[in-house]
Structure formats: structure tokens, C-alpha cells
Design a protein around this motif. Structure first.
Motif, mmCIF file in Angstrom:
data_model
loop_
_atom_site.group_PDB
_atom_site.id
_atom_site.type_symbol
_atom_site.label_atom_id
_atom_site.label_comp_id
_atom_site.label_asym_id
_atom_site.label_seq_id
_atom_site.Cartn_x
_atom_site.Cartn_y
_atom_site.Cartn_z
ATOM 1 N N MET A 1 0.828 -1.206 0.000
ATOM 2 C CA MET A 1 0.000 0.000 0.000
ATOM 3 C C MET A 1 0.864 1.257 0.000
ATOM 4 O O MET A 1 0.516 2.265 -0.602
ATOM 5 C CB MET A 1 -0.936 0.012 1.205
ATOM 6 C CG MET A 1 -2.121 -0.949 1.094
ATOM 7 S SD MET A 1 -3.085 -0.735 -0.419
ATOM 8 C CE MET A 1 -3.595 0.963 -0.271
ATOM 9 N N GLY A 2 1.999 1.211 0.670
ATOM 10 C CA GLY A 2 2.888 2.371 0.667
ATOM 11 C C GLY A 2 3.358 2.715 -0.728
ATOM 12 O O GLY A 2 3.412 3.896 -1.114
ATOM 13 N N ALA A 3 3.697 1.697 -1.504
ATOM 14 C CA ALA A 3 4.120 1.929 -2.887
ATOM 15 C C ALA A 3 2.979 2.498 -3.717
ATOM 16 O O ALA A 3 3.168 3.392 -4.548
ATOM 17 C CB ALA A 3 4.624 0.624 -3.499
ATOM 18 N N ILE A 4 1.790 1.987 -3.488
ATOM 19 C CA ILE A 4 0.616 2.477 -4.221
ATOM 20 C C ILE A 4 0.350 3.948 -3.893
ATOM 21 O O ILE A 4 0.030 4.760 -4.768
ATOM 22 C CB ILE A 4 -0.614 1.600 -3.907
ATOM 23 C CG1 ILE A 4 -0.391 0.186 -4.445
ATOM 24 C CG2 ILE A 4 -1.880 2.195 -4.509
ATOM 25 C CD1 ILE A 4 -1.465 -0.803 -4.031
ATOM 26 N N PHE A 5 0.506 4.315 -2.628
ATOM 27 C CA PHE A 5 0.312 5.707 -2.232
ATOM 28 C C PHE A 5 1.328 6.616 -2.922
ATOM 29 O O PHE A 5 0.985 7.709 -3.386
ATOM 30 C CB PHE A 5 0.437 5.866 -0.714
ATOM 31 C CG PHE A 5 -0.713 5.286 0.060
ATOM 32 C CD1 PHE A 5 -1.943 5.075 -0.538
ATOM 33 C CD2 PHE A 5 -0.566 4.940 1.396
ATOM 34 C CE1 PHE A 5 -3.005 4.532 0.166
ATOM 35 C CE2 PHE A 5 -1.628 4.402 2.113
ATOM 36 C CZ PHE A 5 -2.847 4.195 1.491
ATOM 37 N N GLU A 6 2.599 6.183 -2.999
ATOM 38 C CA GLU A 6 3.616 6.996 -3.655
ATOM 39 C C GLU A 6 3.260 7.229 -5.120
ATOM 40 O O GLU A 6 3.392 8.348 -5.642
ATOM 41 C CB GLU A 6 4.986 6.312 -3.554
ATOM 42 C CG GLU A 6 5.548 6.189 -2.159
ATOM 43 C CD GLU A 6 5.946 7.523 -1.548
ATOM 44 O OE1 GLU A 6 5.923 8.562 -2.252
ATOM 45 O OE2 GLU A 6 6.278 7.535 -0.343
ATOM 46 N N VAL A 7 2.813 6.184 -5.792
ATOM 47 C CA VAL A 7 2.431 6.317 -7.200
ATOM 48 C C VAL A 7 1.255 7.284 -7.333
ATOM 49 O O VAL A 7 1.220 8.123 -8.245
ATOM 50 C CB VAL A 7 2.083 4.946 -7.800
ATOM 51 C CG1 VAL A 7 1.494 5.110 -9.210
ATOM 52 C CG2 VAL A 7 3.316 4.049 -7.848
ATOM 53 N N SER A 8 0.306 7.200 -6.420
ATOM 54 C CA SER A 8 -0.860 8.087 -6.476
ATOM 55 C C SER A 8 -0.448 9.544 -6.301
ATOM 56 O O SER A 8 -0.984 10.435 -6.968
ATOM 57 C CB SER A 8 -1.875 7.691 -5.401
ATOM 58 O OG SER A 8 -2.392 6.403 -5.646
ATOM 59 N N TRP A 9 0.507 9.812 -5.398
ATOM 60 C CA TRP A 9 0.992 11.181 -5.227
ATOM 61 C C TRP A 9 1.642 11.694 -6.520
ATOM 62 O O TRP A 9 1.505 12.863 -6.876
ATOM 63 C CB TRP A 9 1.992 11.266 -4.079
ATOM 64 C CG TRP A 9 1.362 11.548 -2.741
ATOM 65 C CD1 TRP A 9 1.339 10.725 -1.662
ATOM 66 C CD2 TRP A 9 0.662 12.726 -2.351
ATOM 67 N NE1 TRP A 9 0.664 11.307 -0.622
ATOM 68 C CE2 TRP A 9 0.239 12.560 -1.021
ATOM 69 C CE3 TRP A 9 0.342 13.913 -2.996
ATOM 70 C CZ2 TRP A 9 -0.476 13.511 -0.317
ATOM 71 C CZ3 TRP A 9 -0.383 14.887 -2.300
ATOM 72 C CH2 TRP A 9 -0.772 14.685 -0.987
ATOM 73 N N ALA A 10 2.343 10.815 -7.231
ATOM 74 C CA ALA A 10 2.945 11.227 -8.505
ATOM 75 C C ALA A 10 1.874 11.674 -9.487
ATOM 76 O O ALA A 10 2.034 12.689 -10.191
ATOM 77 C CB ALA A 10 3.764 10.072 -9.090
#
Length: 539
Positions: A446-455
Motif C-alpha cells: 500500500m505504501g508503494a501504491i500511495f507513492e504512485v498516487s501522489w505522482a
């Protein structure tokens, strides 16, 4: 009815007081060719006494006075008759009132008011402003001074909400309620403490709920009837009554469907949809795209969260009185599996959020970027002005459709492009439940998914020149994001964790680095999160 007669009906619980009031009223100037009767309305139940006196008087024009009110203008009767005769659609006249009745139903404490009165033993001036015309139309007058030219029964069960009800009943019949223009107050209310009858208020708000905007409350739910029951009842217990509840259930069994049947029979405001074959994505997408064209506001409620009783009342009042506000949110409590309050989200808050405040949309967005926190809250927290959503849907752009991660932040930013934010810091109006079933607790992906969403969010802000308006600002955002993404990838690598989400983050990192050398033209890769995308839940 005698159209040359005025009856002044005085509610009094004491004969001596009535005689004193009568003596002062005899000093009022009587309009030419008119006669005036001063009649007692005795007994503890004021509006029952008003009804009795009204039905026993043949005067067309009637004035209703509380024993705590003194009339100060000698020629007030002539002014009232002039207003009534100049406009047959004026049904009731007061000296103060609510231009727009607040969602709590009390005209005297409504935000949009007009008129003048003296209040309390100290004769404090209360000037609520208003038009410079002879009178101003209002939604409800105050109960201190009431003049009518048509007889309608008073609601005896509503007590201090009876006058507001009378004004609304007159409106249904095509008549107006107005407040006189006054250079100085025409009435003196000799007390300044007013109690509210909670039961009468509850009845009033239910019976006259349709004067307020319709709110759609949308609840997506899945296989947890214990929490869903509490969420559902937290809406049904709202003091604000003009709402509909839309339940979208993708449960794999019939437990929720069986549970809700008694509620469906009792409450016509509930709409229930069971989608057994829906994935979590399908269910959320159905819930988020629900659109009742009659609803002005919308609030999503996760099935494990709670509304506090005055949430919709307080938030709807803000939106009604502030047309430039696109969403209103508040501080919210955190609760555990058993409903025990464990703290507050985002505490301590940024200084600007330590008080009730309205922020310009761009300032609200810049604050979110600045602190990197979802201070607006989860979907449960804010009430939204529906017309400000993107095509009545969540997210900021089409590219984000169907993805859960940071969908709330993305939507709040979209709403900030359409209007301002109101933040209520004075009291929590909802509760966010933290428990082991939530998406954010499933695994490290989920942390990786959040980073992608911020991008994706930064890309959208840059392309729309909202918050991020020049290359210097964009460079700072990109570099900060790269730093955070690298830390996320290192943590995953150190723990030996790797899946589709990590791969997507690596590809996104490459695209963000490349943007530093091509004028910040960001070409983000497709998102592939594997099976977790299908199984994830927004809460």
C-alpha cells in the motif's frame, strides 16, 4: 370577519400582568375608522391560548403578544394595516426574523436575519440589518411580535417552533412572511434567556424537513453487519432530517440483506442495492457514482465509521450560507473496534486549523501539499456540494478512475478548484474506526501504491497550474517525491518484499526523474498492482 377591527391578543399567565399590558396598549394610536380589542390569552400553553382567542374574535387583523414584550411605537397599528392592505399576499408580519431559517429550526439564532429589537432588562439593541424597503420577506419571523391578516390554526405541539411552522404553512398557501423596516426597534423583549423544547424541535425538523436541501448519504458495505448497523443508525439519528440513505452491498452472503429488511419497512428514505457479484472496486465505483438529481449535497459514509448526531445539521448550514464553499469538513475522532474514542486524526493540527475557518480553495490545496497529510479526512468526514464534483464522480481526472489509493485527497483537490473549504475545529462531527480489516493494514504494497498516487496528483496539479504554477515549484515537488519514493523502495528491498506495486513504483520513479530533464513533461506508466487492486477496500 370585520376588516375594520384589530384584535391584540396578549398571552399572560397572570391577570395583574395582563391588566398592566392592556393599559400600555391602550396608548397606541388607533387607525382611522378602526376599532381595537385587547384580548387575554391565558394559560401555560401559549399557542393553545392563541388558538382559543383567535377563534373567538371576529377581527380580521390580529396581533399576538407575549407578556414579556412591550410595544414602543405608538402608530405601529397603522403601519401594519398599511402593509397588509398594500399586499394581500403578506400573511404575517414581525419586527425581527430569519431571512433563511437555520438547520436547527430556531429563527432567533439563525445566521441570516433582519429587523431590530431591544432585548433584556438592560434594553440591549439588537440590529440584524435588512433591506431599506418598507418590509423584507423572510422565511420565519420571531415569536416576540406577530401580526396576521388571515387566520390559520397554530401548531400547539411545537411550542417555540410554532411561529416558524406558521410562517412555513403560510408559504405553502402562497402567503409571505415579512419583517417591518424600523429606524428604531418597535418592540422590547424584556427577557434575554430563551429555552428550547428539544421534543418540539425534533418534531418541527421532521415535519418541515423539506425546506432544507436534500443530502444523499451513500454507504458502501461488505460482510460486516455489526459495524454497518452502527453506521446506518448514526445517519438515522441525525438532527438534520432531509436525507436519503443509499446502501451499496457487495456482501458474499445474505446477512446484511436480511438485517436491513426491518429498516426498509420503517424508513422510506433508505435505498438498498445488493451486488453479490461485485468486486470491491465495482462496489465502490457504484457507490461513488450514485447521483440523485434532487440532492444538493452528498456525504459518503464508510460502513465502519460513524456520524455524530449534529454532523449534517452543522455542515449543511455552512454550505447553505456560504455558496463559495465546495466542501465542509471537521476534526474527527478515532475509535477502536469497540467504539471507544482513542484520539483525534491529525493532532496536533497546523495552526490555521486550530479554529473554525474558511480557506480559499487554492490555499486549502497548498496546505495539503505542504503538510503531506489528508487533513480533510476520509470519505466519511466531509459534506460535499455535489455540483462541484467532477462529473458527479470522485477523483481529479479521468486517468484516476477506478483506483482507491488517495482517491479522497485527489477528490478534495478537485473540489478546491471549484470552491473554498470550511474546516470546523470546535468539535468532532464524525468518527473514523481503526481496526485490523482496513486496507492500509493489509501489507507493505500500500505504501508503494500511495507513492504512485501522489505522482499522479503532482502531475495533474502541474498540468492544470493549480498550486504548482512554475518550474521552480514543480522541481521542488518532484525532488521531494523522488526522495520519498527511494526511501519506500529501500525499505521494501531491505525486507525482501517485491510485487507488482513495487514494480509500478520503480517505473514511476524513472518517469519522475526523466521529467527533471524534459521540462517536467511527466509520462507516467500504467498502474499494475496485481490481485490486490481487485481485493482492496477503501476502508
Amino acid at each position: 370577519m370585520d376588516d375594520k377591527k384589530i384584535a391584540i391578543i396578549v398571552h399572560s399567565t397572570d391577570e395583574k400582568i395582563f391588566q398592566e399590558i392592556s393599559k400600555s396598549l391602550e396608548e397606541l394610536e388607533t387607525p382611522k375608522d378602526f376599532s381595537v380589542d385587547i384580548l387575554p390569552a391565558q394559560g401555560e400553553e401559549k399557542f393553545r391560548a392563541y388558538n382559543f382567542a383567535m377563534k373567538n374574535s371576529d377581527a380580521k387583523y390580529k396581533i399576538y403578544l407575549d407578556e414579556n414584550v412591550s410595544v414602543l411605537r405608538k402608530n405601529i397599528l397603522s403601519e401594519i394595516i398599511s402593509v397588509f392592505r398594500s399586499n394581500s399576499k403578506v400573511g404575517i408580519v414581525g419586527t425581527s426574523g430569519a431571512i433563511r431559517l437555520s438547520t436547527h429550526g430556531n429563527s432567533f439564532t439563525s445566521a441570516k436575519r433582519c429587523g431590530k429589537i431591544f432585548l433584556g432588562k438592560g434594553k440591549s439593541l439588537k440590529d440584524f440589518g435588512g433591506d431599506k424597503k418598507n418590509f423584507q420577506e423572510v422565511e420565519a419571523i420571531d415569536e416576540f411580535f406577530i401580526a396576521t391578516q388571515y387566520d390559520f390554526d397554530w401548531r400547539e405541539d411545537l411550542k417555540n417552533f410554532s411561529v416558524a411552522a406558521q410562517c412555513l404553512n403560510l408559504k405553502r398557501e402562497g402567503y409571505k412572511s415579512v419583517v417591518l423596516r424600523q429606524k428604531k426597534p418597535y418592540a422590547w423583549v424584556r427577557k434575554d434567556n430563551f429555552s428550547i423544547d428539544a421534543q418540539a424541535q425534533k418534531i418541527f425538523l421532521e415535519d418541515y424537513k423539506n425546506i432544507f436541501p436534500l443530502v444523499s448519504v451513500v454507504i458502501p458495505t461488505f460482510n460486516r453487519t455489526n459495524y454497518f448497523k452502527l453506521a446506518l443508525e448514526s445517519v438515522l439519528n441525525q438532527t438534520y432530517r432531509n436525507f436519503e440513505i443509499v446502501v451499496s452491498d457487495d456482501g458474499t452472503n445474505d446477512e446484511t440483506e436480511k438485517f436491513i429488511q426491518p429498516y426498509l419497512q420503517k424508513y422510506s428514505c433508505i435505498k438498498y442495492f445488493h451486488h453479490k457479484n461485485f468486486s470491491a472496486n465495482d462496489n465502490w465505483n457504484f457507490a461513488r457514482q450514485y447521483n440523485n438529481p434532487d440532492a444538493e449535497f452528498v456525504n459518503w459514509l464508510m460502513d465502519d465509521d460513524l456520524f455524530y448526531p449534529r454532523k449534517l445539521e452543522i455542515m449543511a448550514e455552512v454550505l447553505r450560507n456560504n455558496p463559495n464553499v465546495s466542501l465542509v469538513t471537521s476534526v474527527r475522532n478515532t475509535i477502536d473496534e469497540n467504539g471507544k474514542v482513542t484520539g483525534q486524526m491529525l493532532f496536533p493540527r497546523p495552526e490555521v486549523l486550530n479554529r473554525n475557518v474558511i480557506l480559499k480553495g487554492e490555499d486549502a490545496g497548498a496546505l495539503m501539499f505542504g503538510i503531506g497529510e489528508n487533513y480533510v479526512g476520509e470519505p466519511t468526514t466531509p459534506l460535499i456540494r455535489k455540483k462541484c464534483l467532477r462529473n458527479n464522480d470522485w477523483c481529479w481526472t479521468d486517468e484516476e478512475e477506478g483506483w482507491f489509493a488517495l482517491i479522497d485527497i485527489s477528490t478534495w483537490l478537485q473540489l478546491f478548484t471549484k470552491g473554498d473549504l470550511c474546516y470546523i475545529a470546535s468539535e468532532p462531527l464524525s468518527a473514523f474506526r481503526k481496526h485490523s480489516e482496513q486496507t492500509t493494514n493489509l501489507d507493505g504494497s500500500m505504501g508503494a501504491i500511495f507513492e504512485v498516487s501522489w505522482a499522479w496528483i503532482f502531475k495533474t496539479a502541474w498540468e492544470k497550474k493549480f498550486i504548482i504554477k512554475n518550474e521552480k515549484q514543480m522541481r521542488g515537488r518532484v525532488l521531494n517525491w523522488i526522495y520519498s519514493a527511494c526511501l519506500r523502495l529501500k525499505t521494501a528491498n531491505d525486507s525482501g518484499y517485491h510485487d507488482e506495486a513495487i514494480t509500478t513504483l520503480e517505473k514511476t520513479l524513472n518517469a519522475m526523474i526523466q521529467s527533471l530533464y524534459n521540462g517536467y513533461k511527466i509520462d507516467l506508466p500504467p498502474r499494475d498492482y496485481g490481485e490486490k487492486t481487485k481485493l482492496g477496500r477503501i476502508s
